[in-house]
Design a protein around this motif. Structure first.
Motif, short mmCIF file in Angstrom:
data_model
loop_
_atom_site.label_atom_id
_atom_site.label_comp_id
_atom_site.label_asym_id
_atom_site.label_seq_id
_atom_site.Cartn_x
_atom_site.Cartn_y
_atom_site.Cartn_z
N LEU A 204 0.82 -1.21 0.00
CA LEU A 204 0.00 0.00 0.00
C LEU A 204 0.85 1.25 0.00
CD1 LEU A 204 -2.92 1.19 0.30
CD2 LEU A 204 -2.54 1.13 2.76
N ASP A 205 0.50 2.19 -0.89
CA ASP A 205 1.02 3.55 -0.87
C ASP A 205 -0.15 4.49 -0.63
OD1 ASP A 205 3.52 2.54 -1.60
OD2 ASP A 205 3.17 2.90 -3.73
N VAL A 206 0.05 5.50 0.23
CA VAL A 206 -0.97 6.50 0.52
C VAL A 206 -0.39 7.87 0.25
CG1 VAL A 206 -2.64 7.34 2.20
CG2 VAL A 206 -1.78 4.99 2.39
N TYR A 207 -1.14 8.70 -0.48
CA TYR A 207 -0.67 10.05 -0.82
C TYR A 207 -1.74 11.07 -0.42
CZ TYR A 207 2.53 7.42 -3.81
OH TYR A 207 3.46 6.54 -4.28
N TRP A 208 -1.31 12.29 -0.11
CA TRP A 208 -2.26 13.33 0.27
C TRP A 208 -1.76 14.71 -0.13
CZ3 TRP A 208 0.44 10.26 3.68
CH2 TRP A 208 1.41 10.88 4.48
N ARG A 209 -2.73 15.63 -0.21
CA ARG A 209 -2.45 17.05 -0.42
C ARG A 209 -3.19 17.86 0.63
NH1 ARG A 209 -3.31 15.83 -6.26
NH2 ARG A 209 -1.25 15.76 -7.25
#
Length: 311
Positions: A204-209
């Motif tokens: 799992l990779d999680v990205y946010w802004r």
């Protein structure tokens, strides 16, 4: 032929900064014990790319008069890491990008990305014999890590952050029970059995802004979202939630992250289904927790699940 876009840069710039400014004062969340770090060892792998048509002549005529050598860029990054006074990955990346634009007037902008290189404090005895984290000995970890990518452009009133993305990469999580996958369409090509309860192994990779993109590297610690807290929150959701699919699972993770961190405007998940193959089980057909089973890695093809959500 018309040149539409040019950029060039330096990748895999590994740096190890000792005794950076500690990160303290993060807002605690119930799912994580992480509230900061001492930053005695601040290790990052950086890639930087220069934007701007000022180097077109290097492509069309072999004229390198406007080309800052990528080896010079590497040395520049290492020097800026030494004078950096902040405490976060995003802050370091923005600082380096702005220093590039301040130093090299022809550069129109900078793409810069960084990945944490995790080192964990070794456990050692204190003067009374109690085991504590060492303040000087660290062990390299090859596991999940923080990530950030920024774009900083030159504008009339100074450098401006025009794009950003933060993240936690390379999580690998296995849940032995409490996941299922049933009621999916079946046809002549379907061989996968329904699973009422299965071990679920995901990458799992999680990205946010952030809502306020310009504040990503300059906010107070209480508003900063550290990748370690996101990792801990994701793990708690996986532990607690009885998911009916990986899609179901990552959606629940998205809801919980946005509820905990209202300063975020965007989340993106990239998950891989690495479900193990069952090799042997003590009681054929048993699905209860605690039954002895042996698993092995599956064949190379894997499911790929992506989700993007906003508040």
């Amino acid at each position: 032929m018309k040149i539409e876009h040019v950029e060039y840069g330096k990748c895999e710039v590994s740096l190890y900064r000792s005794y950076a400014t500690p990160l303290h004062g993060l807002r605690p969340i119930p799912e994580s014990a992480f509230t900061g770090r001492e930053n005695r060892l601040f290790a990052v792998n950086i890639a930087v790319h220069v934007l701007g048509h000022h180097v077109e002549a290097a492509y069309t005529e072999g004229d390198n008069s406007a080309v800052v050598a990528t080896d010079t860029m590497k040395n520049f990054i290492l020097y800026q890491a030494q004078v950096f006074a902040g405490s976060t990955l995003e802050g370091l990346l923005r600082f380096i990008a702005e220093q590039f634009l301040a130093t090299y007037g022809d550069m129109a902008g900078i793409h810069i990305a960084g990945d944490e290189q995790p080192f964990l404090a070794a456990t050692v005895p204190d003067a009374e014999g109690a085991l504590i984290p060492s303040d000087r000995l660290f062990s390299r970890s090859r596991g999940d890590h923080g990530h950030a990518r920024l774009t900083v452009m030159r504008e009339d009133d100074g450098p401006a952050l025009t794009d950003h993305q933060c993240g936690r990469r390379d999580l690998q999580l296995i849940k032995l029970t409490g996941s299922s996958f049933m009621n999916f369409p079946r046809d002549a090509h379907t061989t996968l059995p329904e699973r009422q309860d299965r071990p679920l192994f995901i990458h799992l990779d999680v990205y946010w802004r952030y809502r306020d993109g310009d504040a990503v590297s300059r906010q107070s610690p209480v508003d900063y979202v550290d990748a370690a807290q996101v990792r801990d929150l994701v793990q708690v959701v996986f532990h607690e939630f009885n998911s009916l699919s990986i899609q179901h699972l990552v959606h629940e993770m998205g809801q919980r992250i946005l509820a905990r961190f209202p300063q975020l405007a965007w989340l993106h998940f990239e998950a891989q289904n690495r479900l193990w193959d069952t090799a042997f089980e003590a009681n054929a057909g048993a699905t209860g927790a605690g039954e002895a089973k042996v698993y092995c890695d599956p064949r190379p093809p894997y499911g790929h699940i992506l989700l993007t959500v906003t508040p």
